[in-house]
Design an enzyme around this catalytic site. Sequence first.
Site, PDB file in Angstrom:
ATOM      1  N   LYS A  20      -0.572   6.284  -0.863  1.00 51.15           N
ATOM      2  CA  LYS A  20      -1.034   5.547   0.321  1.00 51.15           C
ATOM      3  C   LYS A  20      -2.515   5.235   0.181  1.00 51.15           C
ATOM      4  O   LYS A  20      -3.160   5.629  -0.789  1.00 51.15           O
ATOM      5  CB  LYS A  20      -0.767   6.334   1.604  1.00 51.15           C
ATOM      6  CG  LYS A  20      -1.613   7.588   1.770  1.00 51.15           C
ATOM      7  CD  LYS A  20      -1.639   8.099   3.195  1.00 51.15           C
ATOM      8  CE  LYS A  20      -0.290   8.410   3.770  1.00 51.15           C
ATOM      9  NZ  LYS A  20      -0.355   9.074   5.089  1.00 51.15           N
TER      10      LYS A  20
ATOM     11  N   LYS B  51       8.100   3.756   2.612  1.00 48.60           N
ATOM     12  CA  LYS B  51       7.818   4.165   3.985  1.00 48.60           C
ATOM     13  C   LYS B  51       7.265   2.998   4.797  1.00 48.60           C
ATOM     14  O   LYS B  51       6.309   2.353   4.388  1.00 48.60           O
ATOM     15  CB  LYS B  51       6.813   5.320   3.992  1.00 48.60           C
ATOM     16  CG  LYS B  51       7.375   6.624   3.461  1.00 48.60           C
ATOM     17  CD  LYS B  51       6.277   7.631   3.165  1.00 48.60           C
ATOM     18  CE  LYS B  51       5.387   7.891   4.354  1.00 48.60           C
ATOM     19  NZ  LYS B  51       4.293   8.837   3.999  1.00 48.60           N
TER      20      LYS B  51
END
Length: 237
Positions: free
Chosen positions: A29, A87
């Site tokens: 991320k 995600k």
Amino acid sequence: MRPRLLVSPVNRDEALEAVEGGAHIIDVKNPEEGSLGANFPWVIREIMEVVPEDREVSATVGDVPYKPGTVAQAVLGVAAVGVDYAKVGLYGTKTEEEALEVMRACSRAVREFGYDTRVVAAGYADAHRVGSLDPMSVPEVAAEAECDVAMVDTAVKDGKRLFDFLSEEEVGEFVDSAHEHGLEVALAGSLRHEDMPIVRDLGADIVGVRGAACERGDRNRGAIRSHLVRKLAEALA
């Protein structure tokens, strides 16, 4: 079965620290772009190159807007890179109907193009602070959209954590609802070392951290360190 520990590095060096510390899932991320901020495709690839085959890799596609086509293309992109999980942070969706439209598009993109990447629908425990949908509706949305994992995180990273917004009972209801729908459950949201036994006992399948694995607990200015990851993994045992 104990939960799998998901740790979120931003680069290759942090990924190696997470692996050494015993993280089960290496989650790529970019905190500078938000809670579930997306990193660059080449960074995902660089990290995948150093993750052993017995670990899994996930990648966030962002705190996404209510733009199903845009989000579906992003999910397809990380699936093409080869991650195990994609995600999706349901940030801009205000209703179950909007969230369902986004997540259906994501699941369809992955399946129709022949990838086996698991799709994660993520809501936010502090949804009221950003105007997104009720996190307790995420398991039903994820199931109806044919996703694989229902997740709850926090949108605003200001030190407040999952349990500042949802009680242990409510988190337990989230877990139970997801399991009843045949989904895996991921719990995150500025979780601390002392939260590990709690989320384990609530039945989480995956527990996500970044700040707790970083120096000084600072998700933005601190770096992931293997000894901190190891302590978290041990606390989940």
